[in-house]
Design a protein around this motif. Structure first.
Motif, PDB file in Angstrom:
ATOM      1  N   GLU A   1      -5.795   7.614   3.068  1.00  0.00           N
ATOM      2  CA  GLU A   1      -5.338   6.227   3.055  1.00  0.00           C
ATOM      3  C   GLU A   1      -4.776   5.844   1.697  1.00  0.00           C
ATOM      4  O   GLU A   1      -3.788   5.127   1.603  1.00  0.00           O
ATOM      5  CB  GLU A   1      -6.490   5.294   3.426  1.00  0.00           C
ATOM      6  CG  GLU A   1      -6.926   5.414   4.866  1.00  0.00           C
ATOM      7  CD  GLU A   1      -8.135   4.551   5.172  1.00  0.00           C
ATOM      8  OE1 GLU A   1      -8.505   3.681   4.351  1.00  0.00           O
ATOM      9  OE2 GLU A   1      -8.712   4.746   6.253  1.00  0.00           O
ATOM     10  N   LYS A   2      -5.396   6.335   0.641  1.00  0.00           N
ATOM     11  CA  LYS A   2      -4.904   6.025  -0.697  1.00  0.00           C
ATOM     12  C   LYS A   2      -3.545   6.671  -0.949  1.00  0.00           C
ATOM     13  O   LYS A   2      -2.683   6.075  -1.581  1.00  0.00           O
ATOM     14  CB  LYS A   2      -5.920   6.479  -1.743  1.00  0.00           C
ATOM     15  CG  LYS A   2      -7.167   5.635  -1.720  1.00  0.00           C
ATOM     16  CD  LYS A   2      -8.130   6.044  -2.781  1.00  0.00           C
ATOM     17  CE  LYS A   2      -9.363   5.160  -2.683  1.00  0.00           C
ATOM     18  NZ  LYS A   2     -10.293   5.416  -3.766  1.00  0.00           N
ATOM     19  N   ILE A   3      -3.362   7.875  -0.446  1.00  0.00           N
ATOM     20  CA  ILE A   3      -2.068   8.538  -0.607  1.00  0.00           C
ATOM     21  C   ILE A   3      -0.990   7.777   0.161  1.00  0.00           C
ATOM     22  O   ILE A   3       0.111   7.554  -0.351  1.00  0.00           O
ATOM     23  CB  ILE A   3      -2.146  10.014  -0.160  1.00  0.00           C
ATOM     24  CG1 ILE A   3      -3.010  10.798  -1.132  1.00  0.00           C
ATOM     25  CG2 ILE A   3      -0.750  10.629  -0.044  1.00  0.00           C
ATOM     26  CD1 ILE A   3      -3.311  12.209  -0.691  1.00  0.00           C
ATOM     27  N   ASP A   4      -1.302   7.354   1.387  1.00  0.00           N
ATOM     28  CA  ASP A   4      -0.347   6.561   2.164  1.00  0.00           C
ATOM     29  C   ASP A   4       0.042   5.292   1.420  1.00  0.00           C
ATOM     30  O   ASP A   4       1.220   4.931   1.352  1.00  0.00           O
ATOM     31  CB  ASP A   4      -0.931   6.184   3.533  1.00  0.00           C
ATOM     32  CG  ASP A   4      -0.974   7.354   4.493  1.00  0.00           C
ATOM     33  OD1 ASP A   4      -0.337   8.385   4.206  1.00  0.00           O
ATOM     34  OD2 ASP A   4      -1.654   7.230   5.536  1.00  0.00           O
ATOM     35  N   ARG A   5      -0.940   4.594   0.864  1.00  0.00           N
ATOM     36  CA  ARG A   5      -0.676   3.349   0.140  1.00  0.00           C
ATOM     37  C   ARG A   5       0.163   3.627  -1.104  1.00  0.00           C
ATOM     38  O   ARG A   5       1.124   2.909  -1.391  1.00  0.00           O
ATOM     39  CB  ARG A   5      -1.988   2.670  -0.246  1.00  0.00           C
ATOM     40  CG  ARG A   5      -1.789   1.343  -0.959  1.00  0.00           C
ATOM     41  CD  ARG A   5      -3.095   0.614  -1.230  1.00  0.00           C
ATOM     42  NE  ARG A   5      -4.191   1.453  -1.632  1.00  0.00           N
ATOM     43  CZ  ARG A   5      -4.449   1.799  -2.901  1.00  0.00           C
ATOM     44  NH1 ARG A   5      -3.673   1.375  -3.875  1.00  0.00           N
ATOM     45  NH2 ARG A   5      -5.484   2.569  -3.172  1.00  0.00           N
ATOM     46  N   TYR A   6      -0.172   4.705  -1.818  1.00  0.00           N
ATOM     47  CA  TYR A   6       0.556   5.059  -3.034  1.00  0.00           C
ATOM     48  C   TYR A   6       2.024   5.378  -2.722  1.00  0.00           C
ATOM     49  O   TYR A   6       2.929   4.877  -3.394  1.00  0.00           O
ATOM     50  CB  TYR A   6      -0.132   6.253  -3.702  1.00  0.00           C
ATOM     51  CG  TYR A   6       0.596   6.816  -4.885  1.00  0.00           C
ATOM     52  CD1 TYR A   6       0.694   6.086  -6.061  1.00  0.00           C
ATOM     53  CD2 TYR A   6       1.197   8.062  -4.831  1.00  0.00           C
ATOM     54  CE1 TYR A   6       1.367   6.602  -7.153  1.00  0.00           C
ATOM     55  CE2 TYR A   6       1.867   8.571  -5.917  1.00  0.00           C
ATOM     56  CZ  TYR A   6       1.939   7.840  -7.078  1.00  0.00           C
ATOM     57  OH  TYR A   6       2.613   8.349  -8.140  1.00  0.00           O
ATOM     58  N   VAL A   7       2.262   6.161  -1.687  1.00  0.00           N
ATOM     59  CA  VAL A   7       3.634   6.513  -1.299  1.00  0.00           C
ATOM     60  C   VAL A   7       4.381   5.267  -0.842  1.00  0.00           C
ATOM     61  O   VAL A   7       5.545   5.058  -1.193  1.00  0.00           O
ATOM     62  CB  VAL A   7       3.638   7.610  -0.213  1.00  0.00           C
ATOM     63  CG1 VAL A   7       5.030   7.819   0.354  1.00  0.00           C
ATOM     64  CG2 VAL A   7       3.080   8.907  -0.768  1.00  0.00           C
ATOM     65  N   SER A   8       3.713   4.419  -0.072  1.00  0.00           N
ATOM     66  CA  SER A   8       4.348   3.189   0.404  1.00  0.00           C
ATOM     67  C   SER A   8       4.778   2.306  -0.769  1.00  0.00           C
ATOM     68  O   SER A   8       5.872   1.738  -0.768  1.00  0.00           O
ATOM     69  CB  SER A   8       3.399   2.411   1.298  1.00  0.00           C
ATOM     70  OG  SER A   8       3.122   3.121   2.464  1.00  0.00           O
ATOM     71  N   GLU A   9       3.913   2.180  -1.780  1.00  0.00           N
ATOM     72  CA  GLU A   9       4.261   1.393  -2.964  1.00  0.00           C
ATOM     73  C   GLU A   9       5.403   2.025  -3.737  1.00  0.00           C
ATOM     74  O   GLU A   9       6.280   1.329  -4.248  1.00  0.00           O
ATOM     75  CB  GLU A   9       3.044   1.242  -3.864  1.00  0.00           C
ATOM     76  CG  GLU A   9       1.972   0.336  -3.305  1.00  0.00           C
ATOM     77  CD  GLU A   9       0.714   0.323  -4.167  1.00  0.00           C
ATOM     78  OE1 GLU A   9       0.714   0.942  -5.260  1.00  0.00           O
ATOM     79  OE2 GLU A   9      -0.261  -0.300  -3.740  1.00  0.00           O
ATOM     80  N   ALA A  10       5.399   3.341  -3.820  1.00  0.00           N
ATOM     81  CA  ALA A  10       6.406   4.044  -4.611  1.00  0.00           C
ATOM     82  C   ALA A  10       7.795   3.950  -3.997  1.00  0.00           C
ATOM     83  O   ALA A  10       8.780   3.758  -4.717  1.00  0.00           O
ATOM     84  CB  ALA A  10       6.010   5.501  -4.803  1.00  0.00           C
ATOM     85  N   ILE A  11       7.895   4.078  -2.664  1.00  0.00           N
ATOM     86  CA  ILE A  11       9.214   4.092  -2.038  1.00  0.00           C
ATOM     87  C   ILE A  11       9.561   2.781  -1.351  1.00  0.00           C
ATOM     88  O   ILE A  11      10.684   2.588  -0.929  1.00  0.00           O
ATOM     89  CB  ILE A  11       9.347   5.262  -1.034  1.00  0.00           C
ATOM     90  CG1 ILE A  11       8.352   5.134   0.126  1.00  0.00           C
ATOM     91  CG2 ILE A  11       9.192   6.581  -1.738  1.00  0.00           C
ATOM     92  CD1 ILE A  11       8.544   6.157   1.206  1.00  0.00           C
ATOM     93  N   GLY A  12       8.561   1.885  -1.242  1.00  0.00           N
ATOM     94  CA  GLY A  12       8.830   0.581  -0.660  1.00  0.00           C
ATOM     95  C   GLY A  12       8.901   0.566   0.856  1.00  0.00           C
ATOM     96  O   GLY A  12       9.417  -0.370   1.441  1.00  0.00           O
ATOM     97  N   VAL A  13       8.405   1.606   1.512  1.00  0.00           N
ATOM     98  CA  VAL A  13       8.416   1.692   2.975  1.00  0.00           C
ATOM     99  C   VAL A  13       7.005   1.949   3.450  1.00  0.00           C
ATOM    100  O   VAL A  13       6.332   2.845   2.949  1.00  0.00           O
ATOM    101  CB  VAL A  13       9.346   2.832   3.446  1.00  0.00           C
ATOM    102  CG1 VAL A  13       9.282   2.980   4.954  1.00  0.00           C
ATOM    103  CG2 VAL A  13      10.760   2.600   2.982  1.00  0.00           C
ATOM    104  N   LYS A  14       6.568   1.140   4.417  1.00  0.00           N
ATOM    105  CA  LYS A  14       5.229   1.344   4.942  1.00  0.00           C
ATOM    106  C   LYS A  14       5.230   2.531   5.892  1.00  0.00           C
ATOM    107  O   LYS A  14       6.067   2.644   6.779  1.00  0.00           O
ATOM    108  CB  LYS A  14       4.756   0.097   5.679  1.00  0.00           C
ATOM    109  CG  LYS A  14       3.334   0.199   6.168  1.00  0.00           C
ATOM    110  CD  LYS A  14       2.849  -1.141   6.682  1.00  0.00           C
ATOM    111  CE  LYS A  14       1.571  -0.997   7.414  1.00  0.00           C
ATOM    112  NZ  LYS A  14       0.380  -1.096   6.682  1.00  0.00           N
ATOM    113  N   LEU A  15       4.290   3.436   5.691  1.00  0.00           N
ATOM    114  CA  LEU A  15       4.201   4.641   6.526  1.00  0.00           C
ATOM    115  C   LEU A  15       3.347   4.382   7.746  1.00  0.00           C
ATOM    116  O   LEU A  15       2.421   3.696   7.761  1.00  0.00           O
ATOM    117  CB  LEU A  15       3.631   5.805   5.731  1.00  0.00           C
ATOM    118  CG  LEU A  15       4.459   6.210   4.514  1.00  0.00           C
ATOM    119  CD1 LEU A  15       3.723   7.302   3.732  1.00  0.00           C
ATOM    120  CD2 LEU A  15       5.807   6.708   4.931  1.00  0.00           C
TER     121      LEU A  15
END
Length: 102
Positions: free
Chosen positions: A88-102
């Motif tokens: 979940e933390k990786i998903d949130r981190y990637v979402s913040e980094a690229i601006g797209v919710k996974l």
């Protein structure tokens, strides 16, 4: 290039020391930030391992470092006490980094 551990408990430090990874044990936010600052300026350290509990002390600072610094790579590791949801933390981190919710 070396690994370096910043942990909140001695068990994690001893286990990784057996694998040849040096590190320190800290418990307070300011101790962790001071240690991280020193390690970031060490050219031999390529990967910094941080326990989940320490990352939770200052998630904003860690996220900022991960996004802006090329080196060292900061990796979160769960400790024996943690009920970590790394995925979940990786998903949130990637979402913040690229601006797209996974």
């Amino acid at each position: 290039m070396k690994f370096f551990l910043i942990s909140d408990n001695i068990d994690t430090q001893m286990g990784l020391r057996l694998a040849g990874i040096e590190g320190v044990v800290v418990h307070e936010r300011h101790e962790m930030l001071e240690t991280l600052e020193k390690v970031m300026h060490d050219d031999e350290v390529a990967i910094v391992l941080l326990t989940t509990k320490l990352i939770e002390l200052c998630p904003d600072v860690i996220s900022e470092i991960k996004l802006k610094q090329k080196k060292p790579l900061i990796v979160e590791i769960p400790d024996r006490h943690g009920d970590s949801k790394i995925g979940e933390k990786i998903d949130r981190y990637v979402s913040e980094a690229i601006g797209v919710k996974l």
